[in-house]
Structures are given as C-alpha cells and as structure tokens.
Scaffold this active site. Structure first.
Site, PDB file in Angstrom:
ATOM      1  N   HIS A   1      65.733  53.157  27.101  1.00 24.21           N
ATOM      2  CA  HIS A   1      64.889  53.786  29.133  1.00 24.21           C
ATOM      3  C   HIS A   1      64.239  52.249  28.920  1.00 24.21           C
ATOM      4  CE1 HIS A   1      63.822  56.588  30.547  1.00 24.21           C
ATOM      5  NE2 HIS A   1      63.108  56.213  30.858  1.00 24.21           N
ATOM      6  N   GLU A   2      63.654  52.401  28.385  1.00 22.65           N
ATOM      7  CA  GLU A   2      62.877  50.738  29.042  1.00 22.65           C
ATOM      8  C   GLU A   2      62.823  49.701  29.288  1.00 22.65           C
ATOM      9  OE1 GLU A   2      59.544  52.186  29.772  1.00 22.65           O
ATOM     10  OE2 GLU A   2      59.431  54.086  28.673  1.00 22.65           O
TER      11      GLU A   2
ATOM     12  N   GLY B   1      42.097  59.531  16.267  1.00 25.43           N
ATOM     13  CA  GLY B   1      42.492  58.553  15.431  1.00 25.43           C
ATOM     14  C   GLY B   1      42.477  57.217  15.904  1.00 25.43           C
ATOM     15  N   THR B   2      41.875  56.405  16.611  1.00 23.38           N
ATOM     16  CA  THR B   2      42.243  55.267  16.927  1.00 23.38           C
ATOM     17  C   THR B   2      40.786  54.615  17.030  1.00 23.38           C
ATOM     18  OG1 THR B   2      41.836  55.428  19.339  1.00 23.38           O
ATOM     19  CG2 THR B   2      44.275  55.126  18.950  1.00 23.38           C
ATOM     20  N   GLY B   3      39.947  54.347  16.366  1.00 23.66           N
ATOM     21  CA  GLY B   3      38.981  54.146  15.547  1.00 23.66           C
ATOM     22  C   GLY B   3      37.619  53.779  16.824  1.00 23.66           C
ATOM     23  N   LYS B   4      37.852  55.046  17.704  1.00 25.74           N
ATOM     24  CA  LYS B   4      36.540  54.979  18.917  1.00 25.74           C
ATOM     25  C   LYS B   4      35.510  55.285  18.130  1.00 25.74           C
ATOM     26  CE  LYS B   4      39.228  58.311  20.929  1.00 25.74           C
ATOM     27  NZ  LYS B   4      39.893  58.782  20.027  1.00 25.74           N
TER      28      LYS B   4
ATOM     29  N   ASP C   1      60.309  59.708  36.285  1.00 23.74           N
ATOM     30  CA  ASP C   1      60.756  58.951  36.556  1.00 23.74           C
ATOM     31  C   ASP C   1      61.187  59.456  37.408  1.00 23.74           C
ATOM     32  OD1 ASP C   1      60.125  56.553  35.055  1.00 23.74           O
ATOM     33  OD2 ASP C   1      61.959  57.245  34.275  1.00 23.74           O
TER      34      ASP C   1
HETATM   35  P1  ADP Z   1      38.409  58.455  16.534  1.00 18.40           P
HETATM   36  O1  ADP Z   1      37.313  58.340  16.577  1.00 18.40           O
HETATM   37  O2  ADP Z   1      39.457  57.619  17.603  1.00 18.40           O
HETATM   38  O3  ADP Z   1      39.199  60.104  16.429  1.00 18.40           O
HETATM   39  P2  ADP Z   1      37.937  56.959  14.123  1.00 18.40           P
HETATM   40  O4  ADP Z   1      36.777  56.312  14.754  1.00 18.40           O
HETATM   41  O5  ADP Z   1      37.261  58.645  14.359  1.00 18.40           O
HETATM   42  O6  ADP Z   1      38.856  57.599  15.422  1.00 18.40           O
HETATM   43  O7  ADP Z   1      38.832  56.697  12.899  1.00 18.40           O
HETATM   44  C1  ADP Z   1      39.177  57.467  11.725  1.00 18.40           C
HETATM   45  C2  ADP Z   1      39.085  56.594  10.839  1.00 18.40           C
HETATM   46  O8  ADP Z   1      40.655  56.124  10.317  1.00 18.40           O
HETATM   47  C3  ADP Z   1      38.180  55.609  10.009  1.00 18.40           C
HETATM   48  O9  ADP Z   1      37.084  56.056  10.121  1.00 18.40           O
HETATM   49  C4  ADP Z   1      39.267  54.424  10.276  1.00 18.40           C
HETATM   50  O10 ADP Z   1      39.197  54.588   8.623  1.00 18.40           O
HETATM   51  C5  ADP Z   1      40.241  54.713  10.254  1.00 18.40           C
HETATM   52  N1  ADP Z   1      40.517  54.480  11.089  1.00 18.40           N
HETATM   53  C6  ADP Z   1      40.789  54.446  12.372  1.00 18.40           C
HETATM   54  N2  ADP Z   1      41.408  53.086  13.822  1.00 18.40           N
HETATM   55  C7  ADP Z   1      41.065  51.805  13.086  1.00 18.40           C
HETATM   56  C8  ADP Z   1      40.892  50.851  13.142  1.00 18.40           C
HETATM   57  N3  ADP Z   1      41.493  50.755  14.264  1.00 18.40           N
HETATM   58  N4  ADP Z   1      40.624  50.092  11.986  1.00 18.40           N
HETATM   59  C9  ADP Z   1      40.541  50.441  10.695  1.00 18.40           C
HETATM   60  N5  ADP Z   1      40.688  51.641  10.584  1.00 18.40           N
HETATM   61  C10 ADP Z   1      40.877  52.713  12.089  1.00 18.40           C
HETATM   62 ZN    ZN Z   2      61.206  56.335  32.672  1.00 16.18          ZN
END
Ligand code: ADP
Ligand code: ZN
Ligand code: MG
Length: 616
Positions: free
Chosen positions: A435-436, A216-219, A512
C-alpha cells in the site's frame, strides 16, 4: 494503613466476644435458670428465699429441699429446660404477675426490688456502633485523603515523589532507539546543568516540553534520563494522581508541587500521563465546579507565573495529545513537542542491546534477528521479551539465554499483544508495505506531485499502519488543477497497489478515499475545475451551524446536484485509473520496493528515488 485499621476493628470485636462469652460462662456456673412455673411452685412450697427483683428478672436462693423438689418436677419432661446446677442461686425471667408480691408476703419470703444495672448494656448498645462507625470513618478519610500516606491532615499536600540528584541514575545509555528525541533534549540538559551561563550566552529555553508518543516507547524513561544526565532533582507526578474526590485538592497539589520545585531548582517537574488532568475543558454535564477543571486552571496559572530563569523545566508525557486542552499547548506553556515514536528495526536492535546488557546471552543469539522478529513493538515490549526469555532459560536450568528462549518469549508477548490488538500479523504487514509503496511510486512518477520524503510501515498513532510523507509538508496557498489531480492519484495509489497485488483492496484505504473524495468535491463545487459544470462555485459561504441534509444550504437544482456527484465520481475514477496504470507498468518496482520496505521498515526519500531510477 488500610490493613491496620481493619485489624483494629477485628481485634476489638474479638475482644468483645471473648468478654461476653467469659462473663456468661462464669455467671452461668453459679446460677441455675428455672422456668416461671417452677418458680411459682417453689413459692407455693416455700422453698426459696432472699429474692432480688428487677424489672426483667428475679434472682434468689434455694432453701433446703428445693433441688429435690425441682428434680421431681422435671422428671419425665423434655430436657430443653436448662439443667440443674450445684448452686444455691437461681434465676428466672420475670413475667407480668400482679399477685406475685401478695403471694411472697403470704409465704413470708423476703424480697427486695433492685434497679437493674443497665449501664453496661446501654453503653454497649450505643458505644459499639459508634466505635465501628468511627473506625470506618477514619479508614475512609485516610483512603480518600492520601493513598500514599499522610492521612487526613495531609489532604492537599503533594505526594509527588521527589528523586534527588543521582537517584534517577538513568542516563541516555539506558534509552535507545529514540535518537531524535534525545537530540532535542540535549539543549534542555545543557540548560539545567548551568542555567545562568546558558542564558548569558543567549540561549532561549522552552518552559514546557511535551513528550508525545504511543504507550511504552520510553517517554517516562526519557524524562528521567534527562534528570539523570543533568544531575538535577526530578519531581514526578502522574496526571491521574490529580483526579481527586474533593474539589480543590488537585489545585492545592499543583501549587504545592511548584513550591517544592522552586526550593529544589534546578530541577525537572514531570507530569506523566497529563491527559488525565489536561483533558479538554468541555461543558460539564453534571454542572457545578469541576474538580479537573480547577486543577488544570491551577496548572496553567502556575506555569504562567513561573520564571524559567530559576532553572525549572516542566515536562509532561501523553499518548493522546489530541484530547489535551488547547490552553496547555499555547506559547509559554507546553509549546515544545517532542515525538517519541515507535522504534524502527535499528532502534529495536539498540533497545535489545540495552536490555540484554545485564543478562548472559548464548552464542547463537543475534540481536539483529530479534529486531526483525518484533515489528511494531515498543521498548516496553522488548523489555518484557528479554525478561520472559530469561525466565524461560532459568526454568530450563540454563546458564545463558539462547535464541530458542527468545523465540518462545516473542511468541508469548505477541500473543498477549494480539489480545490487545496491537500487533500486525505478517499478511497485514505485507499489505501495508505494498500500500505504502503504491503511494510512494505514484508520487515519484507523477510530475506535479510532491516528492516523497519518507515511507514507513511502522504503525503510527492509533489508526495508521504505515505512512508516506511528502515534501513539502507545509501548507501551500495555491494549487493548480494538475497538482490536485496528481495528489489524488497519489492518494489512491495505495488502494491501486493493493488491488494489483492481492486482487482486492482492504479497509486500510478508507482515510485515503476520504481525503481524495473531499478534494474532488472541492474541485467541482468550489474551484470550478470541472469542464462539464463550468466555472461555477456551488459552495456559497460556510455551511449552516448544524449541517444536516435537510437544512444544508443548497441553491442549485436536483439535476445540478446529480451532475456534481457524477463529476466527482468521474474525477475520482480517472485518478484511480491513472494510479493503477502507473503501478501496473511498474509491477516489478512495486514488488522490489515493498520487499525492501518489509525488511527495513523505513525508506528515506533519497533511497526510494535511487530504487525507482535503477533500470528505468
Ligand atoms: P511510556 O512512558 O512511553 O509509556 P516507559 O518509559 O514507561 O514508556 O517505558 C516502560 C519501560 O520500557 C521502561 O522502563 C524501559 O524498561 C522500557 N523501554 C521503553 N522504551 C525504551 C527505550 N526507548 N529504550 C530502552 N528501554 C525502553
Ligand atoms: Zn494510504
Ligand atoms: Mg509512562
């Protein structure tokens, strides 16, 4: 496709039932069924004629008076026998009756034998099951062959969806909070825009780029954005698509994919979730040819045989790089790795900005506040929140989305994530911050520890809730005793900070402790750094293949073993006390840095140094 096949079967069965019912109905209208005993009585009385005898039944005509005779016969009997009908024809099931012919001849009743018309029944009895079987077979084949369409003949044909220029329509505008990854990908875009020019200028382009980061990070988004920015075709396929039932299909698909790419160059081949097909090739427990292995081997072959000059870039994404087959990561394959990490607070604000572009926001909405309310969340979560908030606003008949809608949406999304245990609660976050900070302060204070480059409480990977990176990150070849001791104090600084502030430690210090214990053990056993045991190495060569307590090589006495253990323990305790003392003396600093960290989530080395130096 599935539906259609199912319907065909259903229609067929319905039609068949209708025919059978209709036929029975029509026939039964004209024929009266009688019992065999009635039949015998009618023969005796000579009330029937023109019989047609088959193997299983007898049909014939009533003679005048037969109906009346039957009525008297049936009077007073139960009505399970079929009623008499206004017809001249009767039907009776034949019984084993050797005297029948004799009796008929005696009474002068005419009769003929007839071969039963069995073809229809026979046909039904084996054609029907066969039709059903064929239907099921065809349905299964279609399903196995290609869920995306194409059917049986298309087995092996790649179902990679091809997005041609302009179709991805996604640019870096749509991706936020991953600036470092974007920066690294710019080079790739330059190359794709004009491969020849790029190479004549001496640019060297990697063949395969692996995007690594949590889900979900936008790969996927980023990969499509690269295609959109460069305005090239985008061939994407998911690693799980390759997991097929038939051996060889996956490999054929890979071949096909690369053949398509060659035609469409310059373009990007994107393999999403590559871990599904690129899992480490271990020993196959079932034996025989492993389909996945074949597919992976094919991919490696294609990548090796591919010439980057043609303008094809192969990208892949995974959130589990550690399970990938090492062969995939070798030079010439996916040798460039780009981290797509969870966004920090600023990144989240940017992502909120991207996703709220197309919705109307109320005046009270502050994206900065929203970002601070969503620690640890990724782009997909934020997209989800905006969507949810919009739905809530609509439900309340509002024209704009207000802050309260966002707050409610965030609560809902958090509740959903908590089920998947992906969100850290407030107390945990605070603990991680202390901790950090503990690691960071001890590292900054001790003279022989490496300086801190960055402290973060953004969860990373699966296990770590926060991290502290020290300089230098590369391996050192020689370390002095005092450097090792300081390193251990830094490692134990996290636990010490937790105990000072909260009165007790948490399970978060496990990693650690593992590392510190390993280091202390090496100091005593391998490096001769314990004064008590002297300059002796107890670590002779490598351990045996299977290192279990009973076959571990040990050529020292039990007494020495105990002494080693005691020394390790002493070193660890002393290191811990050192860390604890450093932090107890700087409790205010600890609180200050932790609170800055809670607010900003990431602290760069310079900033940290400044904070520690103020008032010192
Ligand atoms: P991943 O492939 O890393 O699991 P996705 O690219 O499928 O993630 O992300 C799913 C949705 O979440 C995207 O279609 C978008 O709508 C939203 N999204 C995720 N990351 C971003 C980002 N960095 N900027 C904007 N939207 C994002
Ligand atoms: Zn630590
Ligand atoms: Mg994805």
């Amino acid at each position: 496709m599935e539906k259609k096949t199912k319907f065909t079967i259903i229609y067929f069965l319905i039609a068949l039932t209708v025919i059978i019912v209709l036929e029975n109905y029509l026939l039964s209208k004209e024929i009266t069924t009688i019992t065999y005993s009635e039949f015998k009585t009618l023969i005796k009385d000579g009330l029937i004629n023109d019989l047609v005898i088959t193997q299983t039944a007898i049909e014939g005509k009533f003679v005048k008076g037969a109906r009346e005779r039957l009525e008297t016969l049936r009077k007073g009997k139960d009505q399970t026998i079929q009623p008499l009908k206004e017809t001249q024809i009767f039907y009776v099931v034949r019984m084993d009756d050797p005297d029948l012919v004799k009796e008929l001849t005696e009474k002068g009743i005419t009769f003929t034998a007839k071969q039963e018309i069995t073809w229809f029944k026979t046909l039904l009895s084996w054609i029907l099951p066969m039709l059903i079987f064929i239907a099921i077979w065809g349905y299964l084949l279609k399903k196995i062959g290609s869920p995306g369409g194409g059917g049986f003949m298309a087995v092996g044909k790649s179902k990679a969806k091809v997005y041609v220029e302009g179709e991805t329509k996604i640019t870096f505008e749509d991706v936020a909070g991953v600036d470092e990854a974007e920066e690294e990908l710019k080079e790739v875009i330059e190359f794709l825009k004009n491969p020849q020019k790029f190479q004549s200028l001496g640019g060297k382009i990697p063949k395969g780029i692996l995007l690594v980061g949590p889900p979900g990070t936008g790969k996927t988004l980023l990969a499509r954005a690269v295609a959109g920015e460069a305005k090239v075709a985008f061939l994407s396929i998911s690693g799980s698509d390759f997991v097929e039932m038939f051996v060889g299909v996956g490999a054929a698909r890979v071949r096909d994919l690369f053949a398509q790419a060659e035609k469409l160059a310059p373009c990007i081949i994107f393999i999403d979730e590559i871990d599904a097909m690129g899992k480490s090739r271990g020993i196959n427990p079932v034996g025989g040819v492993d389909e996945k292995e074949q597919t992976l081997t094919q991919l490696l072959t294609e990548m090796d045989g591919f010439d980057t000059k043609k303008g094809v870039i192969i990208m892949a994404a995974t959130n589990r790089p550690e399970i990938l087959d090492q062969a995939l990561l070798r030079p010439g394959r996916f040798d460039r790795h780009i981290l797509v990490d969870r966004p920090d607070i600023k990144g989240r604000e940017e992502i909120f900005k991207v996703h709220t572009k197309k919705v109307k926001l109320g005046n009270d909405v502050d994206l900065k506040v929203l970002a601070s309310m969503t620690p640890g969340m990724v782009g997909a979560d934020i997209a989800n929140i905006v969507n949810e908030a919009a739905l809530l606003a609509v439900r309340k008949n509002k024209d704009v989305i207000e802050m309260e809608d966002f707050e409610e949406a965030i609560e809902r999304v958090i509740a959903g994530l908590e089920k998947k245990s992906r969100v850290i609660n407030k107390q945990e976050r605070e603990r991680v911050a202390y901790h950090e900070s503990g690691h960071a302060i001890v590292a900054s204070v001790l003279p022989n520890a490496d300086p801190v480059r960055r402290v973060s409480i953004i969860p990373r990977g699966i296990a770590a809730l926060g991290y502290t990176i020290q300089l230098p990150t590369e391996d050192r070849y020689l370390l002095t005793k005092s450097e090792l001791l300081d390193r251990m104090a830094v490692m134990l600084g996290g636990k010490a900070a937790e105990e000072i502030i909260f009165g007790e430690a948490s399970t978060g210090a496990k990693n650690d402790l593992d590392k510190a214990t390993e280091m202390a053990t090496s100091m005593v056993r391998a490096y001769g750094m314990s004064d008590k045991l002297g300059p002796v190495s107890f670590d002779k060569g490598r351990p045996l293949f299977l290192e279990t307590p009973w076959n571990q090589q040990k050529d020292y006495s039990e007494f020495t073993a105990r002494e080693i253990d005691e020394e390790v323990k002493r070193i660890l305790i002393e290191s811990y006390q050192k860390a604890r003392q450093i932090l107890s003396e700087r409790i205010e600093k600890l609180k200050q840095i932790a609170s800055v960290l809670l607010e900003k989530e990431v602290l760069e080395g310079e900033e940290l140094k400044r904070l520690i130096e103020i008032g010192n």
